[in-house]
Design a protein around this motif. Structure first.
Motif, PDB file in Angstrom:
ATOM      1  N   VAL A 131      17.692 -44.533  14.294  1.00 52.35           N
ATOM      2  CA  VAL A 131      17.640 -43.836  15.648  1.00 52.35           C
ATOM      3  C   VAL A 131      18.507 -42.399  15.188  1.00 52.35           C
ATOM      4  CG1 VAL A 131      18.420 -43.528  17.900  1.00 52.35           C
ATOM      5  CG2 VAL A 131      17.380 -45.692  17.219  1.00 52.35           C
ATOM      6  N   SER A 132      19.384 -42.283  14.634  1.00 58.49           N
ATOM      7  CA  SER A 132      20.147 -40.943  14.278  1.00 58.49           C
ATOM      8  C   SER A 132      19.261 -40.277  13.478  1.00 58.49           C
ATOM      9  CB  SER A 132      21.368 -41.406  13.647  1.00 58.49           C
ATOM     10  OG  SER A 132      21.973 -40.251  12.972  1.00 58.49           O
ATOM     11  N   ALA A 133      18.749 -40.885  12.187  1.00 52.84           N
ATOM     12  CA  ALA A 133      17.818 -40.013  11.536  1.00 52.84           C
ATOM     13  C   ALA A 133      16.550 -39.441  12.078  1.00 52.84           C
ATOM     14  CB  ALA A 133      17.298 -40.784  10.386  1.00 52.84           C
ATOM     15  N   THR A 138      13.989 -34.927  14.307  1.00 54.93           N
ATOM     16  CA  THR A 138      12.872 -34.170  15.430  1.00 54.93           C
ATOM     17  C   THR A 138      13.633 -33.073  15.986  1.00 54.93           C
ATOM     18  OG1 THR A 138      13.471 -36.015  16.884  1.00 54.93           O
ATOM     19  CG2 THR A 138      11.694 -36.244  15.710  1.00 54.93           C
ATOM     20  N   ASN A 139      14.855 -33.068  16.113  1.00 53.73           N
ATOM     21  CA  ASN A 139      15.400 -32.010  16.895  1.00 53.73           C
ATOM     22  C   ASN A 139      16.097 -30.930  16.062  1.00 53.73           C
ATOM     23  OD1 ASN A 139      15.705 -33.066  19.748  1.00 53.73           O
ATOM     24  ND2 ASN A 139      16.227 -34.791  18.813  1.00 53.73           N
ATOM     25  N   SER A 140      16.976 -31.224  15.097  1.00 55.46           N
ATOM     26  CA  SER A 140      17.806 -30.254  14.529  1.00 55.46           C
ATOM     27  C   SER A 140      17.424 -29.643  12.990  1.00 55.46           C
ATOM     28  CB  SER A 140      19.135 -30.781  14.553  1.00 55.46           C
ATOM     29  OG  SER A 140      19.371 -31.293  15.729  1.00 55.46           O
ATOM     30  N   ARG A 516      21.577 -38.394  19.475  1.00 52.29           N
ATOM     31  CA  ARG A 516      21.380 -37.097  20.272  1.00 52.29           C
ATOM     32  C   ARG A 516      21.644 -37.560  21.843  1.00 52.29           C
ATOM     33  NH1 ARG A 516      20.138 -31.870  19.743  1.00 52.29           N
ATOM     34  NH2 ARG A 516      18.765 -31.163  21.212  1.00 52.29           N
ATOM     35  N   VAL A 517      22.502 -36.669  22.513  1.00 47.41           N
ATOM     36  CA  VAL A 517      22.737 -37.182  23.960  1.00 47.41           C
ATOM     37  C   VAL A 517      21.491 -37.166  24.976  1.00 47.41           C
ATOM     38  CG1 VAL A 517      25.070 -36.579  23.700  1.00 47.41           C
ATOM     39  CG2 VAL A 517      23.397 -34.799  24.650  1.00 47.41           C
ATOM     40  N   ALA A 518      21.701 -37.849  26.004  1.00 44.45           N
ATOM     41  CA  ALA A 518      20.337 -37.983  26.719  1.00 44.45           C
ATOM     42  C   ALA A 518      19.696 -36.742  27.181  1.00 44.45           C
ATOM     43  CB  ALA A 518      20.548 -38.864  27.795  1.00 44.45           C
TER      44      ALA A 518
END
Ligand SMILES: *[C@@H]1O[C@H](CO)[C@@H](O)[C@H](O)[C@H]1NC(C)=O
Ligand SMILES: *[C@@H]1O[C@H](CO)[C@@H](O)[C@H](O)[C@H]1NC(C)=O
Ligand SMILES: *[C@@H]1O[C@H](CO)[C@@H](O)[C@H](O)[C@H]1NC(C)=O
Ligand SMILES: *[C@@H]1O[C@H](CO)[C@@H](O)[C@H](O)[C@H]1NC(C)=O
Length: 521
Positions: A131-133, A138-140, A516-518
């Motif tokens: 989930v972290s990967a 996807t975000n950073s 990632r925070v919600a």
């Protein structure tokens, strides 16, 4: 560092009255950070060496045995070190290793394993890693990955794994059975589950629900957690917010009131404040329970050793009676109190956190290797010295205790991260380069003592100059945690770095996988 803006009356109240902590997250000023490229590069080099040894002799098995150049399948044979290494390879921007792991992930057969599956270990290492990967890619991150990875395959594999684990929650109470078997998935038949193994699922499973739109994962873990937020019977909560260890799967009731901030219970407390950071609206009650635990720790557990009363440790409890012993595992508590202090704008928590960091630092500098032991003990300076729970050290450690403020009851070091983890939080909170120096010193000591053969190994005795021999085992959390904290404390600022001013875009699971925070942008 005191909060700059203060909401309501709570800021002036004593931390023990903090039930009314400000509802809105607190604004604080972020310190200046110092990048130390040379140190960061040396940590990257150690990561590469560890990975190369693993890739050559162990991949796609779980763990490297670096002395014998063989492998172990201690985590179900799904390539635990590869999945645990991925978020570290990403934050180090080590694209060769990232690509190797991303190619491997879609091929993992999460439907089959020949050995018992731990719901907790599988959640924090595999599910957290995946989930972290997914979140980071996807975000950073936009650069460096040569082929556009099949990002959705990461999430598909996370979902497939969780779908196989779900059966664990199919119990009368909804408290999961931590032991499972696969093919077909089924429960192992335990009658109790532990506080940490029950209460350290919710971040990863809630994130999976938020990413997939399927609320079942979050609901299952929140139902289990409900018994921990409202513990019964009274013996399960000897001090407000501080709980026992064993919970009955049949009805969710506590069997005992024995606990600590150490192994078996630790990360339940860690996740209470982290869930609030993940989503302050959904998890306000978790914040309140963290505050209760933190206030009781300040009031009942803080202890100073007779020979070095300037040091601060936290006792463990057997019901209301204390025991003056702690663990390397428990040393995450400094970082967790600091994170709580920053999040709630409550300096008393940060101050205790920094004091606990000093205590854990003392367990490193006190030994012959400069690495802290797995378990240690001390004599409390306030309780009578003839009390049955406050006995002196064994004779052969009297001189050591005199000098160091603790004695060693288990001298292993198994490549655990918690002391460096807390240095990392102390540094991010204060910007004080002392903590970078401590992390660098610890890293160099570990490099000197644990580096062997094709990687790094657990050692038997931190108080023998050469480490007392090798266990021939490189834990997967060496990749996920020790190398990540050791690197990021010297590296440039980045979206996944912990922030001191309540602008966190990520909250880290207990295996140091940034999630990632919600409300993340
Ligand atoms: C599961 O794995 C074991 C060991 O590799 C193998 O013997 C078995 O055939 C596999 N079962 C399935 C259904 O893939
Ligand atoms: C709790 O600790 C006490 C004292 O060490 C011990 O006698 C008891 O067996 C423990 N209870 C459980 C359930 O572990
Ligand atoms: C400890 O010593 C004090 C003072 O000498 C005495 O009153 C007390 O009974 C002793 N307690 C124990 C548990 O021996
Ligand atoms: C780690 O040990 C290796 C091998 O002895 C050495 O080359 C390297 O410089 C060391 N790195 C650090 C950070 O101490």
């Amino acid at each position: 560092m005191r909060g700059l803006s203060v909401a309501g009356a709570s800021a002036a109240a004593s931390p023990l009255l903090l039930g009314l902590a400000a509802a809105a997250p607190h604004k604080q000023r972020a310190p200046q950070y110092v990048v130390n490229k040379q140190r960061a590069d040396e940590v990257k080099e150690a990561f590469q060496v560890s990975w190369d040894g693993y890739y050559k002799y162990a991949f796609p098995h779980d763990s490297l045995r670096p002395v014998s150049n063989t492998f172990a399948d201690d985590r179900n044979g799904w390539g635990a070190s590869a999945v645990d290494a991925l978020s570290t390879a990403l934050v180090m921007e080590n694209w060769d290793v990232v690509n190797q792991i991303l190619e491997y992930i879609p091929t993992i057969n999460f439907d089959n394993t020949t050995t018992e599956v731990s719901l907790f270990e599988t959640t924090i290492r595999y599910l957290g890693g995946l989930v972290s990967a997914y979140d980071i890619i996807t975000n950073s991150l936009s650069l460096g990955i040569q082929k556009q990875p099949d990002v959705e395959a990461i999430l598909t594999q996370a979902k497939r794994l969780a779908d196989n684990l779900k059966v664990a929650f199919d119990t009368p109470s909804g408290v999961p059975d931590n032991s499972l078997y696969f093919n077909p998935p089924r429960k192992g038949g335990s009658t109790t589950n532990g506080l940490a193994t029950t209460g350290t699922l919710i971040l990863e499973w809630t994130r999976l629900s938020d990413l997939t739109g399927d609320s079942e994962y979050a609901e299952l873990t929140q139902k289990a957690e409900s018994y921990l937020l409202h513990p019964e019977p009274a013996l399960g909560e000897p001090f407000p917010g501080l709980l026992g260890t064993n919970i009955r799967i049949e009805d969710g009731k506590f069997e005992d009131g024995n606990g600590s901030w150490g192994g078996g219970t630790d990360s339940f407390y860690e996740y209470l404040i982290k869930m609030y950071i993940y989503d302050p609206e959904r998890f306000a009650e978790y914040r309140d329970r963290w505050i209760a635990a933190a206030d009781s720790s300040i009031k009942y557990l803080v202890s100073h050793p007779t020979t070095r009363p300037e040091l601060t440790f936290l006792a463990l409890w057997r019901g209301k009676e204390l025991r003056f012993s702690s663990q390397h595992l428990a040393c995450f508590h400094g970082g967790n109190f600091i994170l709580g202090g920053l999040t709630l704008g409550e300096q008393a928590y940060t101050d205790l956190g920094l004091a606990l960091v000093e205590g854990c630092h003392a367990t490193y500098v006190g030994t012959a290797t400069g690495i802290g032991p797995e378990v240690f003990a001390w004599q409390d300076s306030q309780l009578p010295l003839n009390a049955s729970n406050n006995q002196p050290p064994p004779e052969d450690q009297t001189a050591f205790y005199e000098k160091s403020g603790f004695w060693i009851t288990n001298g292993h070091y198994v490549l655990r991260p918690e002391v460096i983890e807390s240095y990392y939080y102390a540094y991010r909170a204060t910007g004080d380069t002392k903590y970078q120096d401590w992390a660098w010193d610890a890293f160099q000591r570990i490099n000197k003592t644990c580096r062997v053969g094709s990687g790094f190994s657990s050692i038997k005795d931190v108080n023998a100059p050469d480490g007392g021999g090798f266990d021939d085992f490189q834990e997967s959390f060496w990749f996920a945690e020790v190398l990540k904290y050791s690197y990021l404390i010297h590296a440039e600022d980045a979206p996944w770095q912990v922030k001191a001013d309540n602008t966190n875009e990520y909250v880290w699971n207990t295996e140091a996988h940034p999630i990632r925070v919600a409300g993340g942008k």
